[in-house]
Design a protein around this motif. Structure first.
Motif, PDB file in Angstrom:
ATOM      1  N   LEU A 185       0.812  -1.218   0.000  1.00 14.50           N
ATOM      2  CA  LEU A 185       0.000   0.000   0.000  1.00 14.50           C
ATOM      3  C   LEU A 185       0.844   1.267   0.000  1.00 14.50           C
ATOM      4  CD1 LEU A 185      -2.757  -0.983   2.612  1.00 14.50           C
ATOM      5  CD2 LEU A 185      -2.861  -1.137   0.116  1.00 14.50           C
ATOM      6  N   TYR A 186       2.139   1.105   0.189  1.00 12.67           N
ATOM      7  CA  TYR A 186       3.009   2.275   0.351  1.00 12.67           C
ATOM      8  C   TYR A 186       4.179   2.245  -0.617  1.00 12.67           C
ATOM      9  CZ  TYR A 186       0.181   1.867   4.503  1.00 12.67           C
ATOM     10  OH  TYR A 186      -0.888   1.712   5.343  1.00 12.67           O
ATOM     11  N   LYS A 187       3.944   1.715  -1.820  1.00 15.60           N
ATOM     12  CA  LYS A 187       4.981   1.668  -2.838  1.00 15.60           C
ATOM     13  C   LYS A 187       5.434   3.059  -3.261  1.00 15.60           C
ATOM     14  CE  LYS A 187       2.540  -0.752  -5.692  1.00 15.60           C
ATOM     15  NZ  LYS A 187       2.145  -1.499  -6.916  1.00 15.60           N
ATOM     16  N   HIS A 188       4.606   4.041  -3.053  1.00 18.23           N
ATOM     17  CA  HIS A 188       4.927   5.397  -3.476  1.00 18.23           C
ATOM     18  C   HIS A 188       5.835   6.120  -2.482  1.00 18.23           C
ATOM     19  CE1 HIS A 188       1.469   5.551  -0.780  1.00 18.23           C
ATOM     20  NE2 HIS A 188       1.781   6.800  -0.505  1.00 18.23           N
ATOM     21  N   CYS A 189       6.138   5.498  -1.351  1.00 16.13           N
ATOM     22  CA  CYS A 189       6.889   6.161  -0.281  1.00 16.13           C
ATOM     23  C   CYS A 189       8.360   5.775  -0.298  1.00 16.13           C
ATOM     24  CB  CYS A 189       6.305   5.790   1.085  1.00 16.13           C
ATOM     25  SG  CYS A 189       4.577   6.239   1.304  1.00 16.13           S
ATOM     26  N   GLN A 190       9.212   6.705   0.092  1.00 20.65           N
ATOM     27  CA  GLN A 190      10.607   6.386   0.352  1.00 20.65           C
ATOM     28  C   GLN A 190      10.679   5.530   1.613  1.00 20.65           C
ATOM     29  OE1 GLN A 190      12.357  10.339   0.530  1.00 20.65           O
ATOM     30  NE2 GLN A 190      13.417   9.961  -1.399  1.00 20.65           N
ATOM     31  N   GLY A 191      11.594   4.588   1.620  1.00 19.69           N
ATOM     32  CA  GLY A 191      11.649   3.638   2.722  1.00 19.69           C
ATOM     33  C   GLY A 191      11.875   4.258   4.086  1.00 19.69           C
ATOM     34  N   HIS A 192      12.744   5.278   4.163  1.00 20.44           N
ATOM     35  CA  HIS A 192      13.117   5.799   5.480  1.00 20.44           C
ATOM     36  C   HIS A 192      11.974   6.531   6.162  1.00 20.44           C
ATOM     37  CE1 HIS A 192      13.681   9.558   3.192  1.00 20.44           C
ATOM     38  NE2 HIS A 192      13.567  10.173   4.354  1.00 20.44           N
ATOM     39  N   ILE A 193      11.002   7.063   5.393  1.00 21.33           N
ATOM     40  CA  ILE A 193       9.912   7.789   6.042  1.00 21.33           C
ATOM     41  C   ILE A 193       8.858   6.851   6.615  1.00 21.33           C
ATOM     42  CG2 ILE A 193      10.268   9.690   4.421  1.00 21.33           C
ATOM     43  CD1 ILE A 193       7.541   8.994   3.189  1.00 21.33           C
ATOM     44  N   LEU A 194       9.011   5.550   6.375  1.00 18.83           N
ATOM     45  CA  LEU A 194       8.059   4.578   6.899  1.00 18.83           C
ATOM     46  C   LEU A 194       8.519   3.962   8.218  1.00 18.83           C
ATOM     47  CD1 LEU A 194       7.071   2.688   3.615  1.00 18.83           C
ATOM     48  CD2 LEU A 194       5.849   4.560   4.753  1.00 18.83           C
ATOM     49  N   THR A 195       9.690   4.309   8.681  1.00 19.17           N
ATOM     50  CA  THR A 195      10.165   3.766   9.949  1.00 19.17           C
ATOM     51  C   THR A 195       9.478   4.476  11.110  1.00 19.17           C
ATOM     52  OG1 THR A 195      12.008   5.329  10.111  1.00 19.17           O
ATOM     53  CG2 THR A 195      12.408   3.268   8.916  1.00 19.17           C
ATOM     54  N   TRP A 196       9.296   3.755  12.214  1.00 15.58           N
ATOM     55  CA  TRP A 196       8.613   4.352  13.369  1.00 15.58           C
ATOM     56  C   TRP A 196       9.436   5.488  13.966  1.00 15.58           C
ATOM     57  CZ3 TRP A 196       4.109   5.085  15.249  1.00 15.58           C
ATOM     58  CH2 TRP A 196       3.936   5.477  16.582  1.00 15.58           C
ATOM     59  N   ASN A 197      10.747   5.364  13.961  1.00 13.17           N
ATOM     60  CA  ASN A 197      11.586   6.428  14.510  1.00 13.17           C
ATOM     61  C   ASN A 197      11.452   7.725  13.719  1.00 13.17           C
ATOM     62  OD1 ASN A 197      12.581   4.832  16.561  1.00 13.17           O
ATOM     63  ND2 ASN A 197      14.402   4.192  15.414  1.00 13.17           N
ATOM     64  N   TYR A 198      11.124   7.613  12.460  1.00  8.79           N
ATOM     65  CA  TYR A 198      10.851   8.809  11.651  1.00  8.79           C
ATOM     66  C   TYR A 198       9.421   9.292  11.869  1.00  8.79           C
ATOM     67  CZ  TYR A 198      10.729  11.941   7.608  1.00  8.79           C
ATOM     68  OH  TYR A 198      10.613  13.052   6.804  1.00  8.79           O
ATOM     69  N   ARG A 199       8.481   8.358  11.932  1.00  4.85           N
ATOM     70  CA  ARG A 199       7.063   8.706  11.942  1.00  4.85           C
ATOM     71  C   ARG A 199       6.589   9.290  13.272  1.00  4.85           C
ATOM     72  NH1 ARG A 199       4.111   4.039  11.670  1.00  4.85           N
ATOM     73  NH2 ARG A 199       2.281   5.351  11.323  1.00  4.85           N
ATOM     74  N   PHE A 200       7.025   8.702  14.385  1.00  2.81           N
ATOM     75  CA  PHE A 200       6.454   9.115  15.672  1.00  2.81           C
ATOM     76  C   PHE A 200       6.671  10.596  15.991  1.00  2.81           C
ATOM     77  CE2 PHE A 200       6.883   9.544  20.359  1.00  2.81           C
ATOM     78  CZ  PHE A 200       5.529   9.489  20.650  1.00  2.81           C
ATOM     79  N   PRO A 201       7.881  11.166  15.804  1.00  2.00           N
ATOM     80  CA  PRO A 201       8.025  12.606  16.069  1.00  2.00           C
ATOM     81  C   PRO A 201       7.072  13.460  15.247  1.00  2.00           C
ATOM     82  CG  PRO A 201      10.168  11.570  15.890  1.00  2.00           C
ATOM     83  CD  PRO A 201       9.184  10.541  15.453  1.00  2.00           C
ATOM     84  N   ASN A 202       6.807  13.075  13.995  1.00  3.76           N
ATOM     85  CA  ASN A 202       5.849  13.816  13.176  1.00  3.76           C
ATOM     86  C   ASN A 202       4.442  13.730  13.757  1.00  3.76           C
ATOM     87  OD1 ASN A 202       7.559  14.853  11.247  1.00  3.76           O
ATOM     88  ND2 ASN A 202       7.181  13.249   9.743  1.00  3.76           N
ATOM     89  N   ILE A 203       4.028  12.521  14.138  1.00  7.02           N
ATOM     90  CA  ILE A 203       2.688  12.335  14.702  1.00  7.02           C
ATOM     91  C   ILE A 203       2.527  13.116  15.988  1.00  7.02           C
ATOM     92  CG2 ILE A 203       1.147  10.611  15.729  1.00  7.02           C
ATOM     93  CD1 ILE A 203       2.310   8.594  13.693  1.00  7.02           C
ATOM     94  N   LEU A 204       3.525  13.052  16.852  1.00  6.56           N
ATOM     95  CA  LEU A 204       3.454  13.772  18.127  1.00  6.56           C
ATOM     96  C   LEU A 204       3.414  15.277  17.901  1.00  6.56           C
ATOM     97  CD1 LEU A 204       3.444  13.535  21.193  1.00  6.56           C
ATOM     98  CD2 LEU A 204       5.951  13.619  21.140  1.00  6.56           C
TER      99      LEU A 204
END
Length: 545
Positions: A185-204
């Motif tokens: 479902l996320y073929k359009h995304c760069q791999g590094h932006i799918l990691t939790w360490n990248y994602r959680f600071p954005n969500i918070l």
């Protein structure tokens, strides 16, 4: 043979050409540092041999290469590998940033792409922003009118004791476990932006900026909730309640509220799995909280907030409707007051159903006749549902203990006895007629006890283009909602029930949504600044008595 003229020009076979002109260049002699003048030749053939570079380092005659900020993200794959709905010409790229200001985060679309390190994300934007703004409402001639400024809807200081305003967010934050199980479902995304360490600071950061009084979160992974999400939210002043799914999937629903705004009266988890009922073999859950507003002059006032994530499977509308009935039964049990009235209600979540589908209409209107309804059409997720299986009558077995009114049968019997007693005492012919209507109800008629409105309209009024709450490689639709019990002045009398609320909620404003095209302009979801495949929904309410 050549001849040279007095001006330095040369003649060859009767044709004139310019020689390398002599230029005096000053340099310092090695060792002594003394200046020495040298003569150097520079080629000149009618014009300089190298033109100055044009914009972007391009020289004249070269093919212009588009900038990343102009809509060609470097991570995009070939057209054959992209979902068909992405094969379109997108407008100027913009990033979505959530902040409850008038216009949320302005930025240039030509800014330098951000470093993967999060300490630079607040100052560097990859491709600009999509502007999500507040839409405020005012009541005029029994119609809700959108206004641009927060005029006459703010909480006045002089009578703040008599008014209670609060905000509610619904947000599916995308479980990391589910993301990794569904990389297609996320073929359009760069791999590094799918990691939790990248994602959680954005969500918070998104949660901090929106600063809602109540958070209804879905797909909250248990290990991340315990180690990161809960501690971070508690540091922001929230109290958190959590219900994990009952099966193998390690995520669930979390409902959090600011302790400066509410007190917790009760927390009621709902499990949709029943080991003795084959229909209910899925592990989805819900969470129903009863909150008491602080600093409010009315006594015994409460607000019921429900949060859920229904089954995704588009071809199992029977399970979806049964899960919804179970949630409504628990809400009825929690929200009913001693006088038989209901407290104001907010229902949030990912319902995995599109606007105006049978399931959606049932929530809004309070009634549904499902005779002849195909199971695959209940949620409206598929335009051409596979299979023609029809909903059984009844949908769920009697052993579940939930009636056609989406109430626990024991509670319904008790309420029925009390109502019968009141009717006998009042000797009301009107009430007697209502009893006759209920007695003649068809077995395919479903009802629930609430009159609900949707915070969002689901379509942009001027263009008719659909709003979108989720977007990934395979779809871009609305499946997330905030429903609420509106005040009598603002709701329509379309409900199939005659329930009575102790007060209601007046919608003051909402955070605007965007279109599918807006989202693909930033390479869909998740992207570099929005780290879920869903957008947060946000609404501002006023409690009315």
């Amino acid at each position: 043979m050549s001849l040279r003229g007095s001006g330095g020009e040369a003649f060859l076979c009767g044709r004139r050409f310019l020689p390398f002109p002599l230029l005096w260049v000053r340099r310092r002699e090695a060792g002594t540092g003394a200046p020495v003048e040298e003569r150097q030749r520079q080629p000149v053939v009618g014009r300089p041999s190298a033109m100055p570079p044009l914009e972007g380092g391009r020289r004249e005659g070269e093919e212009r290469r588009p900038k990343e900020s102009e809509g060609v993200p470097p991570e995009m794959k070939s057209e054959e590998e992209e979902p068909s709905l992405k094969r379109r010409k997108c407008s100027e790229n913009q990033d979505i940033t959530c902040s409850p200001s008038k216009i949320l985060n302005t930025g240039s679309s030509n800014e330098t792409p951000p470093s993967p390190q999060h300490n630079e994300e607040n100052t560097q934007k990859s491709r600009g922003v999509i502007k999500r703004h507040w839409e405020y409402f005012c009541q005029q001639n029994e119609k809700m009118k959108i206004i641009e400024e927060e005029t006459r809807v703010g909480q006045d200081n002089k009578d703040s004791w008599e008014k209670f305003d609060f905000t509610v967010m619904s947000y599916n934050i995308l479980s990391q476990n589910l993301l990794e199980d569904n990389f297609h479902l996320y073929k359009h995304c760069q791999g590094h932006i799918l990691t939790w360490n990248y994602r959680f600071p954005n969500i918070l950061e998104e949660i901090k900026q929106l600063d809602a009084d109540v958070l209804c979160l879905q797909e909250v992974q248990k290990d991340q909730y315990g180690t990161q999400i809960k501690p971070s939210l508690e540091a922001l002043g929230y109290h958190c309640e959590y219900k994990m799914r009952t099966g193998r999937k390690p995520d669930g629903c979390a409902t959090c509220f600011k302790t400066s705004k509410f007190n917790l009266l009760s927390s009621n988890p709902v499990e949709f799995f029943r080991h003795n009922i084959p229909l209910l073999d899925r592990d989805n859950v819900g969470l129903v909280l009863l909150l008491e507003p602080q600093f409010y002059c009315k006594t015994n006032t409460a607000i019921c907030v429900a949060n859920t994530h229904l089954l995704y499977n588009p071809r199992r509308g029977d399970i979806k409707l049964t899960q919804l009935a179970m949630l409504l039964a628990e809400i009825t049990n929690v929200a009913i007051r001693e006088n038989g009235h209901f407290c104001p209600l907010v229902i949030c979540g990912d319902f995995n159903s599109v606007p105006h589908s049978p399931l959606y209409n049932f929530l809004r209107e309070g009634k549904l006749n499902y005779e002849g309804l195909a199971i695959g059409k209940v949620s409206g997720q598929e335009q051409s549902p596979r299979g023609n299986r029809i909903l059984t009558i009844p949908i769920w077995p009697r052993s579940l203990g939930i009636s056609q009114d989406c109430m626990y049968e024991e509670q319904e019997k008790q309420l029925g006895k009390e109502k019968d007693k009141e009717e006998i005492e009042e000797e009301s012919s009107k009430n007697s007629e209502e009893i006759i209507v209920v007695a003649k109800r068809l077995p395919t008629d479903l009802h629930h006890s609430f009159q609900l409105s949707s915070v969002y309209s689901h379509y942009f009024p001027e263009s008719g283009i659909p709003e979108v709450t989720t977007c990934h490689s395979r779809s871009a639709v609305t499946v997330d909602y905030i429903f609420y019990s509106a005040t009598k002045d603002s709701r329509t009398e379309e409900s199939g029930t005659g329930c009575v609320f102790d007060g209601g909620l007046n919608l003051l404003g909402r955070l605007s949504l965007v279109t599918e095209q807006d989202l693909w302009a930033v390479n869909g979801l998740p992207n570099k600044t929005n780290s879920s495949d869903h957008l947060p929904l946000l609404a501002k309410f006023r409690l009315e008595e």
